[in-house]
Design a protein around this motif. Structure first.
Motif, PDB file in Angstrom:
ATOM      1  N   GLN A  78      27.419   1.838  16.351  1.00 30.22           N
ATOM      2  CA  GLN A  78      26.628   0.831  17.046  1.00 30.22           C
ATOM      3  C   GLN A  78      27.129   0.644  18.478  1.00 30.22           C
ATOM      4  OE1 GLN A  78      27.438  -2.265  14.266  1.00 30.22           O
ATOM      5  NE2 GLN A  78      25.719  -1.730  12.940  1.00 30.22           N
ATOM      6  N   ALA A  79      26.221   0.328  19.369  1.00 25.78           N
ATOM      7  CA  ALA A  79      26.508   0.255  20.808  1.00 25.78           C
ATOM      8  C   ALA A  79      27.661  -0.687  21.126  1.00 25.78           C
ATOM      9  CB  ALA A  79      25.253  -0.162  21.574  1.00 25.78           C
ATOM     10  N   GLU A  80      27.758  -1.807  20.429  1.00 31.51           N
ATOM     11  CA  GLU A  80      28.823  -2.775  20.742  1.00 31.51           C
ATOM     12  C   GLU A  80      30.215  -2.285  20.367  1.00 31.51           C
ATOM     13  OE1 GLU A  80      27.001  -4.232  16.808  1.00 31.51           O
ATOM     14  OE2 GLU A  80      26.234  -3.486  18.706  1.00 31.51           O
ATOM     15  N   TRP A  81      30.283  -1.153  19.661  1.00 32.73           N
ATOM     16  CA  TRP A  81      31.571  -0.557  19.305  1.00 32.73           C
ATOM     17  C   TRP A  81      31.922   0.627  20.192  1.00 32.73           C
ATOM     18  CZ3 TRP A  81      35.197  -2.327  15.943  1.00 32.73           C
ATOM     19  CH2 TRP A  81      34.823  -3.438  15.187  1.00 32.73           C
ATOM     20  N   GLN A  82      31.071   0.961  21.118  1.00 30.80           N
ATOM     21  CA  GLN A  82      31.320   2.088  22.003  1.00 30.80           C
ATOM     22  C   GLN A  82      32.001   1.628  23.285  1.00 30.80           C
ATOM     23  OE1 GLN A  82      27.808   4.491  22.554  1.00 30.80           O
ATOM     24  NE2 GLN A  82      27.256   4.311  20.405  1.00 30.80           N
ATOM     25  N   GLY A  83      32.892   2.444  23.808  1.00 30.43           N
ATOM     26  CA  GLY A  83      33.539   2.164  25.082  1.00 30.43           C
ATOM     27  C   GLY A  83      34.681   1.166  25.021  1.00 30.43           C
ATOM     28  N   LEU A  84      35.092   0.776  23.817  1.00 24.17           N
ATOM     29  CA  LEU A  84      36.195  -0.171  23.667  1.00 24.17           C
ATOM     30  C   LEU A  84      37.532   0.563  23.655  1.00 24.17           C
ATOM     31  CD1 LEU A  84      34.766  -2.371  20.767  1.00 24.17           C
ATOM     32  CD2 LEU A  84      34.710  -2.889  23.217  1.00 24.17           C
ATOM     33  N   THR A  85      38.557  -0.120  24.086  1.00 21.08           N
ATOM     34  CA  THR A  85      39.896   0.428  23.900  1.00 21.08           C
ATOM     35  C   THR A  85      40.253   0.294  22.424  1.00 21.08           C
ATOM     36  OG1 THR A  85      41.080  -1.666  24.237  1.00 21.08           O
ATOM     37  CG2 THR A  85      40.602  -0.327  26.219  1.00 21.08           C
ATOM     38  N   ARG A  86      41.249   1.010  21.993  1.00 17.95           N
ATOM     39  CA  ARG A  86      41.669   0.911  20.598  1.00 17.95           C
ATOM     40  C   ARG A  86      42.116  -0.520  20.285  1.00 17.95           C
ATOM     41  NH1 ARG A  86      41.574   4.473  16.311  1.00 17.95           N
ATOM     42  NH2 ARG A  86      39.768   4.733  17.617  1.00 17.95           N
ATOM     43  N   TYR A  87      42.832  -1.151  21.207  1.00 20.11           N
ATOM     44  CA  TYR A  87      43.270  -2.535  20.990  1.00 20.11           C
ATOM     45  C   TYR A  87      42.071  -3.467  20.843  1.00 20.11           C
ATOM     46  CZ  TYR A  87      45.445  -7.073  21.730  1.00 20.11           C
ATOM     47  OH  TYR A  87      45.847  -8.373  21.584  1.00 20.11           O
ATOM     48  N   GLU A  88      41.036  -3.280  21.640  1.00 22.60           N
ATOM     49  CA  GLU A  88      39.826  -4.105  21.521  1.00 22.60           C
ATOM     50  C   GLU A  88      39.153  -3.880  20.173  1.00 22.60           C
ATOM     51  OE1 GLU A  88      38.493  -4.430  26.222  1.00 22.60           O
ATOM     52  OE2 GLU A  88      37.953  -2.629  25.074  1.00 22.60           O
ATOM     53  N   GLU A  89      39.144  -2.634  19.711  1.00 20.73           N
ATOM     54  CA  GLU A  89      38.593  -2.343  18.390  1.00 20.73           C
ATOM     55  C   GLU A  89      39.386  -3.060  17.307  1.00 20.73           C
ATOM     56  OE1 GLU A  89      36.932   2.153  19.354  1.00 20.73           O
ATOM     57  OE2 GLU A  89      38.871   1.909  18.372  1.00 20.73           O
ATOM     58  N   VAL A  90      40.694  -3.022  17.414  1.00 20.85           N
ATOM     59  CA  VAL A  90      41.567  -3.703  16.447  1.00 20.85           C
ATOM     60  C   VAL A  90      41.229  -5.186  16.398  1.00 20.85           C
ATOM     61  CG1 VAL A  90      43.952  -4.459  16.072  1.00 20.85           C
ATOM     62  CG2 VAL A  90      43.463  -2.048  16.496  1.00 20.85           C
TER      63      VAL A  90
END
Length: 102
Positions: A78-90
């Protein structure tokens, strides 16, 4: 160490000094990375002598995002999960898990 992100001044983190194969080294990680590793049971399958590797951590994060946020229409996450840093994903994963537990 897990997410390769910078630990900024004032952030909570873990530090551990280890001796592996006669070499002394420090291991550090964000508190959030430790929390998501525990929440996703990443320590269950890691090597008992060497612990959870950054490779295993990142594979688990990738798998979670794929399992929970894959969009078959776009054949991508999903678009809101793209372009994040790994820390932001965490941090997003922890927020989701926290919301689910309420």
């Amino acid at each position: 160490m897990f997410c390769y992100g910078t630990i900024h001044k004032g952030q909570k983190y873990l530090r551990q000094t280890n001796v592996i194969d006669g070499i002394v080294g420090d291991w550090v990680c964000h508190q959030e990375c430790q929390n998501v590793a525990k929440a996703l049971d990443m320590y269950d399958d890691c090597d008992p002598d060497y612990g959870l590797s950054d490779e295993m951590f990142n594979e688990s994060i990738n798998q979670y995002i794929y399992d929970e946020h894959y969009d078959s229409e776009t054949d991508d996450v999903q678009a809101e999960w793209q372009g994040l840093t790994r820390y932001e994903e965490v941090c997003k994963i922890l927020n989701e898990l926290d919301a689910e537990s309420k």
